[in-house]
Write a protein that holds these residues in place. Structure first.
Motif, PDB file in Angstrom:
ATOM      1  N   GLY A  42       0.971  -1.211   0.188  1.00 53.47           N
ATOM      2  CA  GLY A  42      -0.089  -0.011  -0.011  1.00 53.47           C
ATOM      3  C   GLY A  42       0.746   1.204  -0.076  1.00 53.47           C
ATOM      4  O   GLY A  42       2.012   1.291   0.304  1.00 53.47           O
ATOM      5  N   LYS A  43       0.497   2.420  -0.642  1.00 52.40           N
ATOM      6  CA  LYS A  43       0.942   3.505  -0.551  1.00 52.40           C
ATOM      7  C   LYS A  43       1.141   4.379   0.800  1.00 52.40           C
ATOM      8  O   LYS A  43       0.133   4.407   1.549  1.00 52.40           O
ATOM      9  N   PRO A  44       2.439   4.213   1.553  1.00 52.58           N
ATOM     10  CA  PRO A  44       2.596   4.617   2.525  1.00 52.58           C
ATOM     11  C   PRO A  44       2.189   6.100   3.144  1.00 52.58           C
ATOM     12  O   PRO A  44       1.525   6.252   4.069  1.00 52.58           O
ATOM     13  N   ALA A  45       1.932   6.974   2.070  1.00 59.92           N
ATOM     14  CA  ALA A  45       1.255   8.119   2.418  1.00 59.92           C
ATOM     15  C   ALA A  45      -0.156   8.268   2.743  1.00 59.92           C
ATOM     16  O   ALA A  45      -0.760   9.057   3.330  1.00 59.92           O
ATOM     17  N   THR A  46      -0.787   7.365   2.068  1.00 58.82           N
ATOM     18  CA  THR A  46      -2.441   7.454   2.314  1.00 58.82           C
ATOM     19  C   THR A  46      -3.051   6.016   2.669  1.00 58.82           C
ATOM     20  O   THR A  46      -4.315   5.797   2.948  1.00 58.82           O
ATOM     21  N   VAL A  47      -2.045   4.983   2.549  1.00 59.31           N
ATOM     22  CA  VAL A  47      -2.757   3.617   2.917  1.00 59.31           C
ATOM     23  C   VAL A  47      -2.022   3.014   4.377  1.00 59.31           C
ATOM     24  O   VAL A  47      -1.068   2.779   4.220  1.00 59.31           O
ATOM     25  N   PRO A  48      -2.850   2.969   5.255  1.00 60.66           N
ATOM     26  CA  PRO A  48      -2.307   2.406   6.572  1.00 60.66           C
ATOM     27  C   PRO A  48      -1.421   1.267   6.599  1.00 60.66           C
ATOM     28  O   PRO A  48      -0.532   1.271   6.915  1.00 60.66           O
ATOM     29  N   VAL A  49      -2.223   0.262   5.818  1.00 59.42           N
ATOM     30  CA  VAL A  49      -1.165  -0.985   5.472  1.00 59.42           C
ATOM     31  C   VAL A  49       0.207  -1.020   4.821  1.00 59.42           C
ATOM     32  O   VAL A  49       1.105  -1.638   5.464  1.00 59.42           O
ATOM     33  N   GLY A  50       0.220   0.207   4.057  1.00 57.19           N
ATOM     34  CA  GLY A  50       1.478   0.655   3.465  1.00 57.19           C
ATOM     35  C   GLY A  50       2.275   1.125   4.636  1.00 57.19           C
ATOM     36  O   GLY A  50       3.845   0.948   4.568  1.00 57.19           O
ATOM     37  N   ARG A  51       1.736   2.042   5.408  1.00 58.78           N
ATOM     38  CA  ARG A  51       2.699   2.569   6.403  1.00 58.78           C
ATOM     39  C   ARG A  51       3.255   1.398   7.507  1.00 58.78           C
ATOM     40  O   ARG A  51       4.374   1.563   7.891  1.00 58.78           O
ATOM     41  N   TYR A  52       2.444   0.667   7.782  1.00 58.97           N
ATOM     42  CA  TYR A  52       2.593  -0.607   8.547  1.00 58.97           C
ATOM     43  C   TYR A  52       3.686  -1.460   8.283  1.00 58.97           C
ATOM     44  O   TYR A  52       4.920  -1.906   8.588  1.00 58.97           O
ATOM     45  N   THR A  53       3.487  -1.481   6.679  1.00 63.43           N
ATOM     46  CA  THR A  53       4.473  -2.330   5.947  1.00 63.43           C
ATOM     47  C   THR A  53       5.960  -1.840   5.817  1.00 63.43           C
ATOM     48  O   THR A  53       6.841  -2.141   6.063  1.00 63.43           O
ATOM     49  N   GLN A  54       6.019  -0.208   5.795  1.00 65.45           N
ATOM     50  CA  GLN A  54       7.153   0.391   5.685  1.00 65.45           C
ATOM     51  C   GLN A  54       8.097   0.308   7.030  1.00 65.45           C
ATOM     52  O   GLN A  54       9.156  -0.356   7.341  1.00 65.45           O
TER      53      GLN A  54
END
Length: 243
Positions: free
Chosen positions: A128-140
């Motif tokens: 997921g795109k970290p800037a707008t998608v929480p799952v992307g932020r958790y992934t990062q």
């Protein structure tokens, strides 16, 4: 004749008065659709309208004036921003569910660990795109904790929400992806869970009444329903954890 005309004009307003618009994280789509009949049965005349997307995208819509009554995010950070912008009624905010971040592959995938993502055979990883998608932020956060985020950048395929990540993996368009356990459970015949990840903030789902809600009492009733036994049981059946 005039009285009948007035009644016809007023009828759509009365119907609309019981319509509740809920903007919710994409990962909640199946669970919220499943619990809707129970809420509507408990509140005669109420009708739920859902808008599912990435939490950051939903926040942007609310900030731009979208007519929303309830906001349910897949992370605390997005709800914090909503509170800072005074877009939600702060006293109404509650955490109603939890989740876990998992690494998934197509059913025939052979990956066994995060380190395997560095193998030459792994060319595309959906996130997921970290800037707008929480799952992307958790992934990062999870990949940074094992010093893989930068190393894997050339392989990352950005997605607009967690369900898009899931679709990429289920269609074998990528070798791996990061989704929530609840999403993987829904697609258990189409994806394989490799492992549960740590190294990130807890995955918590907050919900709140939107400040400009036209139905604040009914919006609060929906939040109360989410915290009740029937909705909690359904959420857990769908792979979510208790708040």
């Amino acid at each position: 004749m005039l009285r009948r005309a007035l009644l016809l004009l007023l009828l759509p307003l009365s119907v609309q008065a019981q319509e509740l618009t809920v903007s919710a994280a994409a990962s909640l789509a199946d669970a919220f659709k499943a619990l809707a009949p129970g809420f509507e049965a408990a509140h005669p005349g109420a009708k739920l309208r859902f808008n599912f997307a990435a939490s950051g995208q939903l926040l942007q819509q609310i900030a731009q004036g979208a007519p929303v009554d309830v906001f349910a995010s897949a992370d605390e950070a997005t709800m914090d921003r909503a509170a800072e912008q005074k877009l939600i009624a702060a006293p109404s905010r509650r955490t109603f569910a939890r989740n876990e971040l998992v690494l998934v592959t197509p059913p025939d995938g052979t990956l066994a660990s995060l380190a395997d993502l560095s193998q030459p055979g792994v060319k595309r990883i959906a996130v997921g795109k970290p800037a707008t998608v929480p799952v992307g932020r958790y992934t990062q956060q999870a990949l940074e904790s094992v010093r893989l985020w930068q190393a894997l950048q050339p392989k990352l395929v950005p997605a607009d929400n967690v369900r898009q990540v899931l679709d990429y993996v289920a269609r074998a368009e990528v070798e791996a992806g990061f989704v929530y356990r609840s999403d993987a459970q829904l697609a258990k015949d189409r994806v394989r869970v490799v492992m549960t990840l740590g190294g990130h903030e807890p995955v918590r789902y907050p919900v709140a009444v939107v400040s400009d809600s036209r139905q604040p009492a009914l919006a609060q009733a929906f939040i109360d329903y989410l915290l009740g036994k029937p909705a909690q049981a359904l959420l857990q059946q769908q792979g979510f954890g208790a708040p």
